[in-house]
Scaffold this motif. Structure first.
Motif, PDB file in Angstrom:
ATOM      1  N   PHE A 101      12.264 -23.363  65.857  1.00 44.82           N
ATOM      2  CA  PHE A 101      13.418 -23.945  65.175  1.00 44.82           C
ATOM      3  C   PHE A 101      13.324 -23.795  63.650  1.00 44.82           C
ATOM      4  CE2 PHE A 101      10.290 -27.289  66.018  1.00 44.82           C
ATOM      5  CZ  PHE A 101      10.113 -27.854  64.770  1.00 44.82           C
ATOM      6  N   THR A 102      14.479 -23.758  63.027  1.00 43.32           N
ATOM      7  CA  THR A 102      14.561 -23.701  61.566  1.00 43.32           C
ATOM      8  C   THR A 102      15.520 -24.758  61.015  1.00 43.32           C
ATOM      9  OG1 THR A 102      16.319 -22.030  61.690  1.00 43.32           O
ATOM     10  CG2 THR A 102      14.039 -21.240  61.469  1.00 43.32           C
ATOM     11  N   LEU A 103      16.094 -25.569  61.914  1.00 43.50           N
ATOM     12  CA  LEU A 103      17.089 -26.548  61.495  1.00 43.50           C
ATOM     13  C   LEU A 103      16.927 -27.823  62.299  1.00 43.50           C
ATOM     14  CD1 LEU A 103      19.763 -27.023  59.808  1.00 43.50           C
ATOM     15  CD2 LEU A 103      20.981 -26.318  61.884  1.00 43.50           C
ATOM     16  N   GLY A 104      16.940 -28.950  61.610  1.00 41.66           N
ATOM     17  CA  GLY A 104      16.991 -30.245  62.276  1.00 41.66           C
ATOM     18  C   GLY A 104      18.404 -30.780  62.188  1.00 41.66           C
ATOM     19  N   TYR A 105      18.993 -31.110  63.333  1.00 39.94           N
ATOM     20  CA  TYR A 105      20.366 -31.601  63.319  1.00 39.94           C
ATOM     21  C   TYR A 105      20.457 -32.910  62.528  1.00 39.94           C
ATOM     22  CZ  TYR A 105      21.497 -28.052  66.766  1.00 39.94           C
ATOM     23  OH  TYR A 105      21.700 -26.845  67.401  1.00 39.94           O
ATOM     24  N   ASN A 106      21.475 -32.972  61.662  1.00 38.17           N
ATOM     25  CA  ASN A 106      21.686 -34.108  60.758  1.00 38.17           C
ATOM     26  C   ASN A 106      20.570 -34.261  59.732  1.00 38.17           C
ATOM     27  OD1 ASN A 106      24.085 -34.848  62.116  1.00 38.17           O
ATOM     28  ND2 ASN A 106      22.890 -36.024  63.625  1.00 38.17           N
ATOM     29  N   VAL A 107      19.761 -33.209  59.584  1.00 40.70           N
ATOM     30  CA  VAL A 107      18.676 -33.239  58.597  1.00 40.70           C
ATOM     31  C   VAL A 107      18.774 -32.052  57.648  1.00 40.70           C
ATOM     32  CG1 VAL A 107      16.171 -33.227  58.241  1.00 40.70           C
ATOM     33  CG2 VAL A 107      17.159 -34.468  60.178  1.00 40.70           C
ATOM     34  N   GLY A 108      18.781 -30.835  58.197  1.00 34.34           N
ATOM     35  CA  GLY A 108      18.826 -29.635  57.377  1.00 34.34           C
ATOM     36  C   GLY A 108      17.715 -28.680  57.750  1.00 34.34           C
ATOM     37  N   VAL A 109      17.404 -27.772  56.833  1.00 33.04           N
ATOM     38  CA  VAL A 109      16.411 -26.729  57.086  1.00 33.04           C
ATOM     39  C   VAL A 109      15.018 -27.339  57.239  1.00 33.04           C
ATOM     40  CG1 VAL A 109      15.277 -24.688  56.138  1.00 33.04           C
ATOM     41  CG2 VAL A 109      17.759 -24.970  55.901  1.00 33.04           C
ATOM     42  N   MET A 110      14.337 -26.937  58.283  1.00 31.86           N
ATOM     43  CA  MET A 110      12.927 -27.322  58.484  1.00 31.86           C
ATOM     44  C   MET A 110      12.255 -26.190  59.250  1.00 31.86           C
ATOM     45  SD  MET A 110      13.327 -30.378  61.348  1.00 31.86           S
ATOM     46  CE  MET A 110      13.710 -31.582  60.120  1.00 31.86           C
ATOM     47  N   TYR A 111      11.421 -25.457  58.544  1.00 27.95           N
ATOM     48  CA  TYR A 111      10.826 -24.265  59.111  1.00 27.95           C
ATOM     49  C   TYR A 111       9.685 -24.604  60.070  1.00 27.95           C
ATOM     50  CZ  TYR A 111      13.458 -21.029  56.142  1.00 27.95           C
ATOM     51  OH  TYR A 111      14.449 -20.290  55.543  1.00 27.95           O
ATOM     52  N   HIS A 112      10.013 -24.727  61.360  1.00 24.49           N
ATOM     53  CA  HIS A 112       9.075 -24.620  62.470  1.00 24.49           C
ATOM     54  C   HIS A 112       8.140 -25.796  62.682  1.00 24.49           C
ATOM     55  CE1 HIS A 112      10.667 -20.629  62.401  1.00 24.49           C
ATOM     56  NE2 HIS A 112      10.175 -20.415  61.197  1.00 24.49           N
ATOM     57  N   GLY A 124       7.611 -26.951  55.247  1.00 24.16           N
ATOM     58  CA  GLY A 124       7.646 -26.081  56.417  1.00 24.16           C
ATOM     59  C   GLY A 124       6.607 -24.983  56.387  1.00 24.16           C
ATOM     60  N   LEU A 125       6.660 -24.150  57.412  1.00 19.55           N
ATOM     61  CA  LEU A 125       5.688 -23.068  57.588  1.00 19.55           C
ATOM     62  C   LEU A 125       6.414 -21.734  57.707  1.00 19.55           C
ATOM     63  CD1 LEU A 125       3.298 -24.824  60.113  1.00 19.55           C
ATOM     64  CD2 LEU A 125       2.820 -24.309  57.710  1.00 19.55           C
ATOM     65  N   GLY A 126       6.032 -20.782  56.853  1.00 18.58           N
ATOM     66  CA  GLY A 126       6.590 -19.445  56.923  1.00 18.58           C
ATOM     67  C   GLY A 126       8.049 -19.389  56.527  1.00 18.58           C
ATOM     68  N   ASP A 127       8.791 -18.502  57.217  1.00 21.74           N
ATOM     69  CA  ASP A 127      10.207 -18.305  56.921  1.00 21.74           C
ATOM     70  C   ASP A 127      10.999 -18.301  58.226  1.00 21.74           C
ATOM     71  OD1 ASP A 127       9.686 -15.834  58.093  1.00 21.74           O
ATOM     72  OD2 ASP A 127       9.521 -14.793  56.170  1.00 21.74           O
ATOM     73  N   PHE A 128      12.197 -17.794  58.182  1.00 20.78           N
ATOM     74  CA  PHE A 128      13.083 -17.824  59.340  1.00 20.78           C
ATOM     75  C   PHE A 128      12.471 -17.138  60.562  1.00 20.78           C
ATOM     76  CE2 PHE A 128      16.531 -16.118  61.947  1.00 20.78           C
ATOM     77  CZ  PHE A 128      17.296 -17.261  62.157  1.00 20.78           C
ATOM     78  N   SER A 129      11.690 -16.074  60.338  1.00 23.18           N
ATOM     79  CA  SER A 129      11.135 -15.298  61.455  1.00 23.18           C
ATOM     80  C   SER A 129       9.781 -15.797  61.939  1.00 23.18           C
ATOM     81  CB  SER A 129      11.016 -13.823  61.041  1.00 23.18           C
ATOM     82  OG  SER A 129      10.116 -13.692  59.948  1.00 23.18           O
ATOM     83  N   SER A 130       9.270 -16.857  61.366  1.00 20.44           N
ATOM     84  CA  SER A 130       7.947 -17.370  61.726  1.00 20.44           C
ATOM     85  C   SER A 130       8.036 -18.259  62.968  1.00 20.44           C
ATOM     86  CB  SER A 130       7.352 -18.142  60.557  1.00 20.44           C
ATOM     87  OG  SER A 130       7.217 -17.315  59.412  1.00 20.44           O
ATOM     88  N   VAL A 173      -2.609 -26.728  62.691  1.00 19.73           N
ATOM     89  CA  VAL A 173      -1.430 -26.024  63.176  1.00 19.73           C
ATOM     90  C   VAL A 173      -1.714 -24.529  63.219  1.00 19.73           C
ATOM     91  CG1 VAL A 173       1.034 -25.630  62.835  1.00 19.73           C
ATOM     92  CG2 VAL A 173      -0.002 -27.788  62.084  1.00 19.73           C
ATOM     93  N   GLY A 174      -1.338 -23.889  64.326  1.00 12.26           N
ATOM     94  CA  GLY A 174      -1.502 -22.442  64.462  1.00 12.26           C
ATOM     95  C   GLY A 174      -0.215 -21.798  64.924  1.00 12.26           C
ATOM     96  N   GLY A 175      -0.027 -20.539  64.524  1.00 10.46           N
ATOM     97  CA  GLY A 175       1.174 -19.830  64.942  1.00 10.46           C
ATOM     98  C   GLY A 175       1.302 -18.497  64.250  1.00 10.46           C
ATOM     99  N   LEU A 176       2.554 -18.123  63.987  1.00  8.87           N
ATOM    100  CA  LEU A 176       2.890 -16.870  63.313  1.00  8.87           C
ATOM    101  C   LEU A 176       3.551 -17.225  61.992  1.00  8.87           C
ATOM    102  CD1 LEU A 176       3.409 -13.788  63.113  1.00  8.87           C
ATOM    103  CD2 LEU A 176       5.426 -14.150  64.554  1.00  8.87           C
ATOM    104  N   PHE A 177       2.769 -17.347  60.933  1.00  9.91           N
ATOM    105  CA  PHE A 177       3.295 -17.681  59.612  1.00  9.91           C
ATOM    106  C   PHE A 177       2.280 -17.263  58.551  1.00  9.91           C
ATOM    107  CE2 PHE A 177       1.451 -21.470  61.612  1.00  9.91           C
ATOM    108  CZ  PHE A 177       0.450 -21.819  60.722  1.00  9.91           C
ATOM    109  N   LYS A 178       2.792 -16.841  57.427  1.00  9.18           N
ATOM    110  CA  LYS A 178       1.934 -16.447  56.309  1.00  9.18           C
ATOM    111  C   LYS A 178       1.701 -17.598  55.338  1.00  9.18           C
ATOM    112  CE  LYS A 178       1.201 -12.047  57.196  1.00  9.18           C
ATOM    113  NZ  LYS A 178      -0.161 -11.543  57.450  1.00  9.18           N
ATOM    114  N   THR A 179       2.718 -18.445  55.191  1.00 11.98           N
ATOM    115  CA  THR A 179       2.654 -19.458  54.152  1.00 11.98           C
ATOM    116  C   THR A 179       2.836 -20.854  54.722  1.00 11.98           C
ATOM    117  OG1 THR A 179       5.028 -19.240  53.732  1.00 11.98           O
ATOM    118  CG2 THR A 179       3.539 -17.887  52.392  1.00 11.98           C
ATOM    119  N   ALA A 180       2.311 -21.840  53.971  1.00 13.77           N
ATOM    120  CA  ALA A 180       2.554 -23.255  54.213  1.00 13.77           C
ATOM    121  C   ALA A 180       3.051 -23.820  52.896  1.00 13.77           C
ATOM    122  CB  ALA A 180       1.280 -23.956  54.659  1.00 13.77           C
ATOM    123  N   GLY A 181       4.333 -24.208  52.865  1.00 15.00           N
ATOM    124  CA  GLY A 181       4.921 -24.527  51.566  1.00 15.00           C
ATOM    125  C   GLY A 181       4.943 -23.275  50.725  1.00 15.00           C
TER     126      GLY A 181
END
Length: 459
Positions: free
Chosen positions: A191-202, A217-223, A237-245
């Motif tokens: 997910f990249t969006l929280g309903y009634n909240v806004g952007v939240m990367y993953h 959040g972590l990474g970008d839209f494709s993470s 936390v583990g996954g597919l992301f290059k950045t944290a903040g």
């Protein structure tokens, strides 16, 4: 478990066990297509995923290891399993299935050791993860937007009777859930969006009313985030992301409640191929991660790696005795790193316990060839300690030879003196031996009075 076929050069066919020295195969019985989750239930290893009965070619989706081969857990679900969780002596199963042998069961069921039991009603998408808080509330995340007949966008909770949505939900799949010791609920996923909240990367945290962004959040839209686990108050936390903040972390990171902290240089590949973490587990002081990577913290580590959360513990034995002779009092001291505030010590002589719980040990009864080892149970600031061992020391002790005397008239001389020995001359007094007064030491003695004399050697 996973989709791999080799571990350390050994053919293992998608599941293996590390015995502390090498990888062991767990082969036999059902054919393994892939494993999504493993858990111990009632002292037996269960696996969820996609398997085949080699005799009937029928699909099997929950199996267990009977000590020699994988066998089907009978009357189970009719399609793939993604999550296994044990709570209150029951096995909870989430996945992409529609029935058990006794009737409909939409994507989440439980097993009590003999009977499968559906949980709730209609669920319109697969369940990827199941977790319980300390109050026994079940949290489920996945692809669904309806679970148990209740609208819930990818995350919901179950109190044993009813399903309810958790906040307004998120816009895409929840792959993992983590719950802190104080019942703080975190979700990770695509997910990249929280309903009634806004952007939240993953990654998101539940505030009690809705979902909150975690540290930018972590990474970008494709993470993506694939797994999370708490070690006391710290979330890994583990996954597919290059950045944290704004920090580069490379697929694995720690959240301390306020800030992101990278784990060294993270997990990377040899080439531009994607690197990611699929699964995590914490045992004592070690975070274990599995996924698609070749390097962990700058060190070669193909697809599995361990991270010492409070540093790698080590211990060695230092001898602080100047001589090594049979019968001497020998003194040894432990020297260690990352052992914690109050570690437990156990000295071993030829693998048998000796001494007490102390960083030092002394004895005058050890013999030549004794193998001395030290076992330490660490005392980390959080969680259980690790058991580690020092390298063994083989004692090389020299026995003191019986002194041989040459007598010429009233003079006595030791003919085989030991340079490290102290010789004390003694006189027989009515059958009792005692030191000559005043004390006489040395390699020779000239008697002043008639009597029966001897010499005592000590090291």
């Amino acid at each position: 478990g996973g989709t791999f076929t080799q571990a350390g050069g050994t053919f293992v066919n998608k599941v293996t066990k590390w015995n502390g020295v090498q990888w062991d195969t767990l082969q036999g019985g059902l054919t393994i297509n892939f494993i999504n989750d493993l858990v111990f239930y009632q002292d037996t290893l269960y696996a969820g995923g996609d398997f085949t009965d080699p005799t009937t070619l029928a699909g099997v989706y929950v199996m267990k290891w009977n000590g020699s081969q994988w066998v089907e857990v009978p009357n189970g679900v009719n399609y793939r399993v993604f999550s296994l969780e044990v709570y209150n002596n029951e096995l909870y199963v989430g996945g992409d299935f529609s029935a058990i042998a006794s009737g409909p069961a939409n994507n989440i069921v439980k097993y009590n050791g003999s009977t499968w039991i559906p949980i709730g009603g209609f669920t319109n998408g697969l369940v990827r993860d199941i977790k319980f808080d300390s109050n026994g509330i079940l949290f489920a995340g996945g692809v669904f937007t309806t679970i148990g007949g209740v609208a819930a966008k990818h995350v919901a909770k179950y109190d044993g009777t009813n399903w309810t949505a958790v906040g307004s939900g998120v816009d895409n799949t929840v792959t993992c859930i983590a719950i802190s010791p104080t019942n703080e609920v975190y979700i990770g996923g695509l997910f990249t969006l929280g309903y009634n909240v806004g952007v939240m990367y993953h990654i998101a945290k539940f505030s009690g009313t809705n979902w909150q962004v975690v540290g930018g959040g972590l990474g970008d839209f494709s993470s993506a985030v694939y797994d999370m686990d708490f070690h006391c108050d710290d979330l890994y936390v583990g996954g597919l992301f290059k950045t944290a903040g704004t920090d580069t972390v490379n697929n694995v990171v720690k959240w301390n409640g306020t800030n992101w902290q990278g784990l060294g240089s993270g997990l990377t590949q040899d080439t531009n191929a994607l690197s990611y973490v699929m699964s995590m587990a914490i045992l004592n002081n070690t975070l274990w991660v599995g996924g698609n990577f070749a390097w962990a913290g700058g060190k070669r580590s193909d697809k599995i790696a361990g991270y010492a959360i409070e540093g790698v513990p080590s211990v060695e034995i230092t001898s602080i005795t100047s001589s090594g002779c049979t019968g001497d009092t020998l003194i040894f001291q432990a020297s260690g790193y990352n052992l914690g505030t109050n570690p437990t010590y156990q000295w071993l002589a030829n693998n048998s316990p000796i001494g007490n719980n102390s960083a030092s040990f002394q004895s005058n009864t050890l013999t030549n060839g004794t193998v001395l080892t030290l076992m330490v149970i660490t005392d980390p600031s959080c969680g259980n300690g690790d058991t580690i061992y020092s390298a063994p020391i083989v004692l090389q002790l020299t026995p003191l030879q019986t002194p041989l005397l040459n007598q010429t008239n009233n003079s006595y001389t030791i003919t085989n003196p030991d340079a490290l020995a102290t010789y004390t001359w003694q006189l027989d007094n009515s059958g009792t031996w005692g030191n000559i007064i005043p004390t006489v030491t040395g390699n020779s003695y000239t008697a002043v009075n008639a009597g029966l004399y001897r010499v005592r050697g000590d090291k």
